[in-house]
Every structure is written in C-alpha cells, then in structure tokens.
Write a protein that holds these residues in place. Sequence first.
Motif, PDB file in Angstrom:
ATOM      1  N   LYS A 118      -5.910  -2.490   5.412  1.00 37.79           N
ATOM      2  CA  LYS A 118      -5.725  -1.627   6.591  1.00 37.79           C
ATOM      3  C   LYS A 118      -6.390  -0.263   6.417  1.00 37.79           C
ATOM      4  O   LYS A 118      -7.063   0.215   7.317  1.00 37.79           O
ATOM      5  N   CYS A 119      -6.148   0.385   5.264  1.00 36.23           N
ATOM      6  CA  CYS A 119      -6.625   1.772   5.101  1.00 36.23           C
ATOM      7  C   CYS A 119      -7.565   1.937   3.907  1.00 36.23           C
ATOM      8  O   CYS A 119      -8.046   3.029   3.647  1.00 36.23           O
ATOM      9  N   CYS A 129      -0.362   3.656   3.417  1.00 37.48           N
ATOM     10  CA  CYS A 129       0.033   3.333   4.798  1.00 37.48           C
ATOM     11  C   CYS A 129       1.259   2.423   4.863  1.00 37.48           C
ATOM     12  O   CYS A 129       1.719   2.087   5.948  1.00 37.48           O
ATOM     13  N   CYS A 145      -6.094  -1.893  -0.029  1.00 38.00           N
ATOM     14  CA  CYS A 145      -5.394  -2.206   1.215  1.00 38.00           C
ATOM     15  C   CYS A 145      -6.404  -2.608   2.302  1.00 38.00           C
ATOM     16  O   CYS A 145      -7.373  -1.890   2.541  1.00 38.00           O
ATOM     17  N   CYS A 193       0.853  -1.184   0.000  1.00 34.61           N
ATOM     18  CA  CYS A 193       0.000   0.000   0.000  1.00 34.61           C
ATOM     19  C   CYS A 193       0.894   1.241   0.000  1.00 34.61           C
ATOM     20  O   CYS A 193       1.774   1.374   0.855  1.00 34.61           O
TER      21      CYS A 193
HETATM   22 ZN   LIG Z   1      -2.965   0.990   3.384  1.00 32.74          ZN
END
Ligand SMILES: [Zn+2]
Length: 145
Positions: free
Chosen positions: A55-56, A42, A53, A39
């Motif tokens: 996560k984000c 992040c 991603c 990513c």
């Molecule tokens: Zn990310």
Amino acid sequence: MNQTLRNAPPRRYLPVIESGAKGEFWRSGADGVLRISRCQSCRHYIHPHRDACPKCHSRDVRPEAVSGKGMLETWTINRQKWFRGLDEAFSVGLVTLDEQEGLNLTTNIVNCDPGDLHIGMKVRVIFENIEDTWLALFEPDQSPQ
Ligand SMILES: [Zn+2]
C-alpha cells in the motif's frame, strides 16, 4: 500439542522456513497466538509476508498478534487419495481474518464434518505443531460474537 485434529490430513509436507519476519508466521503459534505481518506506517496487514508494504511501500513490516478469528469464504473437500494412508476426506478452506477485508489464509478447516461447512461460517485458529512448525488451521468458532 498432542490433540487429534479431526479431518486433518494424516501427513504433512512442511514448508521450508526462512529466517526473519518471513519465517515467523510458521512459528507464531508456539504460544497459541496467530501473528500476521503488518505495516508499521499505514497499519495494513500483509499475508503472505512481504518485506515492503504493497500500500505505502514502507519497509517497516513486522508480525503482530491478531485475534485468530475469521470467516470461511469458500472451501473444497479433497477426496483424492494422494498417498497411502490418506483414507479420509479433508477440507481446504479460504478464511478471511476479522482484522481486515481481504486478509486471507488458505488452510484446513478441522474438527468439523465437511457437510457442515458453509460460506460465512465463523472460525477460529487452532495450531498443529509438527517439529518446529506451527500450522495455522481453523475450526468452527462456537464462542459468543
Ligand atoms: Zn503500509
């Protein structure tokens, strides 16, 4: 790559390689460098590749070079003769790359006697080239840490 890989299965079923970033993993070894999707927002590594991603949720995900070094988390030894010609046992290992906790690849550990495998063993990537595919395998890493 014409080297003989000890303890590798003698025959492979190759993946269907998709276009774009998803397929780049299977070609990244052409220059001897392992690339894993990352990513760009992040900096989280993502394997297998995803277009967004986890996560984000950024969609700016691109392959990046990694060290190719990792640690053997666990393994099993295949002794089942799934097809004719499969006469030697081979290992199937779970390797965590040094770049990120939980960044795992399922692979074969080659150039190593199965009895020498152990949890925490340092390993490094080696590629097996078949047609237009480079399979990321791992072998014991004897280099200084
Ligand atoms: Zn990310």
